[in-house]
Design an enzyme around this catalytic site. Structure first.
Site, PDB file in Angstrom:
ATOM      1  N   HIS A   1      -3.355   0.198  -2.773  1.00 51.17           N
ATOM      2  CA  HIS A   1      -3.681  -0.872  -3.725  1.00 51.17           C
ATOM      3  C   HIS A   1      -4.692  -0.275  -4.698  1.00 51.17           C
ATOM      4  O   HIS A   1      -5.497   0.578  -4.300  1.00 51.17           O
ATOM      5  CB  HIS A   1      -4.374  -2.063  -3.062  1.00 51.17           C
TER       6      HIS A   1
ATOM      7  N   ASP B   1      -8.138  -0.001  -3.316  1.00 49.69           N
ATOM      8  CA  ASP B   1      -8.347   0.844  -2.125  1.00 49.69           C
ATOM      9  C   ASP B   1      -8.938   2.167  -2.582  1.00 49.69           C
ATOM     10  O   ASP B   1      -9.723   2.786  -1.880  1.00 49.69           O
ATOM     11  CB  ASP B   1      -7.017   1.207  -1.441  1.00 49.69           C
TER      12      ASP B   1
ATOM     13  N   GLU C   1       7.795  -7.627  -1.107  1.00 52.16           N
ATOM     14  CA  GLU C   1       7.605  -7.567   0.346  1.00 52.16           C
ATOM     15  C   GLU C   1       7.531  -8.987   0.896  1.00 52.16           C
ATOM     16  O   GLU C   1       6.525  -9.678   0.712  1.00 52.16           O
ATOM     17  CB  GLU C   1       6.308  -6.797   0.634  1.00 52.16           C
TER      18      GLU C   1
ATOM     19  N   GLU D   1       8.688  -5.627   6.235  1.00 55.39           N
ATOM     20  CA  GLU D   1       7.656  -5.304   7.231  1.00 55.39           C
ATOM     21  C   GLU D   1       8.012  -5.944   8.568  1.00 55.39           C
ATOM     22  O   GLU D   1       8.348  -7.130   8.634  1.00 55.39           O
ATOM     23  CB  GLU D   1       6.295  -5.795   6.727  1.00 55.39           C
TER      24      GLU D   1
ATOM     25  N   HIS E   1       6.116  -9.098   9.528  1.00 53.26           N
ATOM     26  CA  HIS E   1       6.427 -10.242   8.657  1.00 53.26           C
ATOM     27  C   HIS E   1       7.751 -10.868   9.084  1.00 53.26           C
ATOM     28  O   HIS E   1       7.925 -12.090   9.009  1.00 53.26           O
ATOM     29  CB  HIS E   1       6.522  -9.803   7.190  1.00 53.26           C
TER      30      HIS E   1
ATOM     31  N   ASP F   1       7.665  -1.393   5.770  1.00 46.28           N
ATOM     32  CA  ASP F   1       6.293  -1.321   6.249  1.00 46.28           C
ATOM     33  C   ASP F   1       6.369  -1.359   7.768  1.00 46.28           C
ATOM     34  O   ASP F   1       6.723  -2.392   8.364  1.00 46.28           O
ATOM     35  CB  ASP F   1       5.455  -2.499   5.720  1.00 46.28           C
TER      36      ASP F   1
ATOM     37  N   ASP G   1      -0.333 -11.615  11.713  1.00 46.45           N
ATOM     38  CA  ASP G   1       0.068 -10.267  11.333  1.00 46.45           C
ATOM     39  C   ASP G   1      -0.906  -9.284  11.977  1.00 46.45           C
ATOM     40  O   ASP G   1      -1.881  -8.883  11.361  1.00 46.45           O
ATOM     41  CB  ASP G   1      -0.021 -10.212   9.791  1.00 46.45           C
TER      42      ASP G   1
ATOM     43  N   ASP H   1      -0.475  -6.251  12.770  1.00 47.05           N
ATOM     44  CA  ASP H   1      -0.376  -4.900  12.182  1.00 47.05           C
ATOM     45  C   ASP H   1      -0.661  -3.793  13.194  1.00 47.05           C
ATOM     46  O   ASP H   1      -1.409  -2.851  12.896  1.00 47.05           O
ATOM     47  CB  ASP H   1      -1.356  -4.752  10.998  1.00 47.05           C
TER      48      ASP H   1
ATOM     49  N   ASP I   1       2.045   0.425   7.635  1.00 46.99           N
ATOM     50  CA  ASP I   1       1.153  -0.681   7.299  1.00 46.99           C
ATOM     51  C   ASP I   1       0.611  -1.214   8.624  1.00 46.99           C
ATOM     52  O   ASP I   1       0.966  -2.299   9.086  1.00 46.99           O
ATOM     53  CB  ASP I   1       1.922  -1.760   6.519  1.00 46.99           C
TER      54      ASP I   1
HETATM   55  C1  XLS Z   1      -0.017  -7.919   4.210  1.00 48.65           C
HETATM   56  C2  XLS Z   1       0.849  -6.954   3.563  1.00 48.65           C
HETATM   57  C3  XLS Z   1       0.158  -5.968   2.642  1.00 48.65           C
HETATM   58  C4  XLS Z   1       1.141  -5.314   1.720  1.00 48.65           C
HETATM   59  C5  XLS Z   1       0.532  -4.634   0.545  1.00 48.65           C
HETATM   60  O1  XLS Z   1       0.343  -8.602   5.147  1.00 48.65           O
HETATM   61  O2  XLS Z   1       1.605  -6.306   4.544  1.00 48.65           O
HETATM   62  O3  XLS Z   1      -0.540  -5.023   3.392  1.00 48.65           O
HETATM   63  O4  XLS Z   1       1.947  -4.400   2.387  1.00 48.65           O
HETATM   64  O5  XLS Z   1      -0.168  -5.493  -0.261  1.00 48.65           O
HETATM   65 NI    NI Z   2       2.856  -4.689   4.209  1.00 43.78          NI
HETATM   66 NI    NI Z   3       1.546  -7.320   6.544  1.00 41.09          NI
END
Ligand code: XLS
Ligand code: NI
Ligand code: NI
Length: 443
Positions: A107, A110, A238, A274, A277, A302, A313, A315, A345
């Site tokens: 991003h 970042d 996404e 993702e 998600h 992702d 999420d 992750d 991700d």
């Molecule tokens: C958040 C998203 C984010 C995107 C990028 O849940 O996964 O990390 O991949 O903005």
């Molecule tokens: Ni993501």
């Molecule tokens: Ni995410």
């Protein structure tokens, strides 16, 4: 490519991670990811294009709603914003090169902290992208995708492109313009839109149609601007159903595909899917991939995983072999990812506070994909899987079934066929047989 060290070496105890084979007991080696190995017509690295997510590995220090960060990153200690950003980038390039990878995703903020004004942010982005350009051109590390953070700053609390206030929409436009400029400057291969706050918290205060129309207008502008500066890569959306908004407009693959087609964006946009998600949307990951593949919009992934016990999420790094095998089966059978790759991700847990945890997590994720690919290769080459699937639909391959497929029949023809044929015989779906077949290759 060799290891790239900046002013200072951050991961001192860690050497380049190499492929050592299945028998290796070195936790800092790949046991399956052998990047130049040919699998189903491509090398492993071409299949995957693994990318590091700048935000999770180099920015996020482990804070959660119940407490501050736990990770004291040596690249994040300077009080000077530029020095901090350069150090962070040095650490990122060292890390990526030590893992033997070639890509990262970012991003805008970042790379460097957002300034107090747009002007200050632009100056900062300008400088850090100069630095990134130099590092990129003296290495073989590339940008898989760039994006703009349109969700953290309080100004976006009611959304960015879907904000009810035009002033916020314009601000988001400025930010996307800058993010596209840097992505293009760094040779980024793709650009992502993830709209965490493009949704609503309550319908009572929301004109949904206006917001979705505005989102489409905004995306058209971004696409037109990107093309005007020579960005030829893919734009990806996404999908995610919720979090942080209660309802996100880019709910899932099917919703996003419908939106892109409705607003004439389907030529330039594909999907970045993702894992976590998909599960939040009540789907499996392979379902989301298949829906995207059906529309020829399977762009990128992702990679991460959720947790069975909670609905957010989380992750986590991927480690579920069944999930990845079933997903790679979809990806491989539909011809691979269009333009994208596999972006981790994913974040180490808040209490995984050592620097080497960053290595273990990525090595594990990479090896899960590599191992799964080898399994999929065997399923495709050495089993009846594809044959069994094709046989299930073979009544559409010839004769009157083929005419149906070719749209040469009408409803009357179906009625005549049914009368002539009588009651169809029951045909088993053979789910358990197929599950056992997949397991046979996983074991
Ligand atoms: C958040 C998203 C984010 C995107 C990028 O849940 O996964 O990390 O991949 O903005
Ligand atoms: Ni993501
Ligand atoms: Ni995410």
């Amino acid at each position: 490519m060799g290891v790239i060290i900046g002013k200072k070496e951050y991961f001192k105890n860690l050497l380049e991670v190499k492929y050592e084979g299945q028998e290796s007991d070195n936790p800092l080696a790949y046991r399956y990811y052998d990047k130049d190995r040919m699998v189903l017509g491509k090398t492993m690295r071409e299949h995957f294009k693994f990318a590091i997510a700048y935000w999770h590995s180099f920015v996020n220090s482990g804070n959660d709603p119940f407490g501050p960060g736990t990770k004291i990153y040596p690249w994040a200690t300077s009080s000077d914003v530029y020095e901090r950003a350069y150090n962070k980038m040095d650490a990122a390039f060292e890390f990526i090169s030590k893992l033997g990878l070639e890509y990262f995703c970012f991003h805008d903020f970042d790379l460097i902290d957002e300034g107090v004004s747009l002007k200050e942010s632009e100056e900062r982005l300008q400088k850090i992208s100069e630095y990134a350009s130099e590092k990129i051109s003296s290495s073989n590390i590339k940008v898989l995708w760039g994006t703009a953070n349109l969700f953290s700053n309080p100004r976006y609390m009611n959304g960015a492109a879907t904000n009810p206030d035009f002033n916020v929409v314009s601000y988001a436009g400025a930010q996307v313009k800058n993010a596209l400029d840097i992505t293009q400057k760094l040779g980024g291969e793709n650009y992502v839109f993830w709209g965490g706050r493009e949704g609503y918290m309550s319908l009572l205060n929301t004109k949904m149609k206006t917001e979705i129309d505005n989102m489409a207008t905004f995306l058209h502008m971004a696409k037109d601007y990107g093309r005007s500066i020579g960005f030829n890569g893919n734009f990806f959306i996404e999908p995610k159903p919720m979090e942080p908004s209660k309802h996100q407009y880019d709910y899932d693959s099917a919703t996003v595909i419908g939106f892109l087609k409705e607003y004439g964006l389907d030529k330039d946009f594909k999907l970045n899917i993702e894992v976590n998600h998909a599960t939040l949307a009540g789907h499996t990951f392979d379902h989301e991939l298949q829906v995207a593949a059906n529309a020829d919009m399977l762009g990128s992934i992702d990679a991460n995983r959720g947790d069975y016990q909670n609905g957010w999420d989380t992750d986590q790094f991927p480690n579920n072999i069944y999930e990845i095998v079933e997903s790679l089966l979809v990806i491989i059978r539909s011809g691979g990812l269009s333009g994208g790759g596999i972006n981790f991700d994913a974040k180490t847990r808040r209490n995984s506070t050592d620097l080497d945890d960053l290595f273990f997590s990525h090595i594990g994720g990479i090896d899960i994909f590599a191992r799964s690919l080898l399994i999929v290769e065997k399923i495709i080459n050495d089993s009846d899987y594809i044959k069994l699937l094709d046989e299930r639909y073979s009544s559409f391959d010839s004769g009157i079934g083929k005419k149906f497929t070719d749209r040469k029949l009408n409803l009357n023809d179906l009625a005549i066929q049914a009368k002539n044929n009588g009651e169809p015989t029951l045909k088993s779906g053979k789910q358990e047989l197929l599950e056992n077949l997949i397991n046979r290759f996983i074991f």
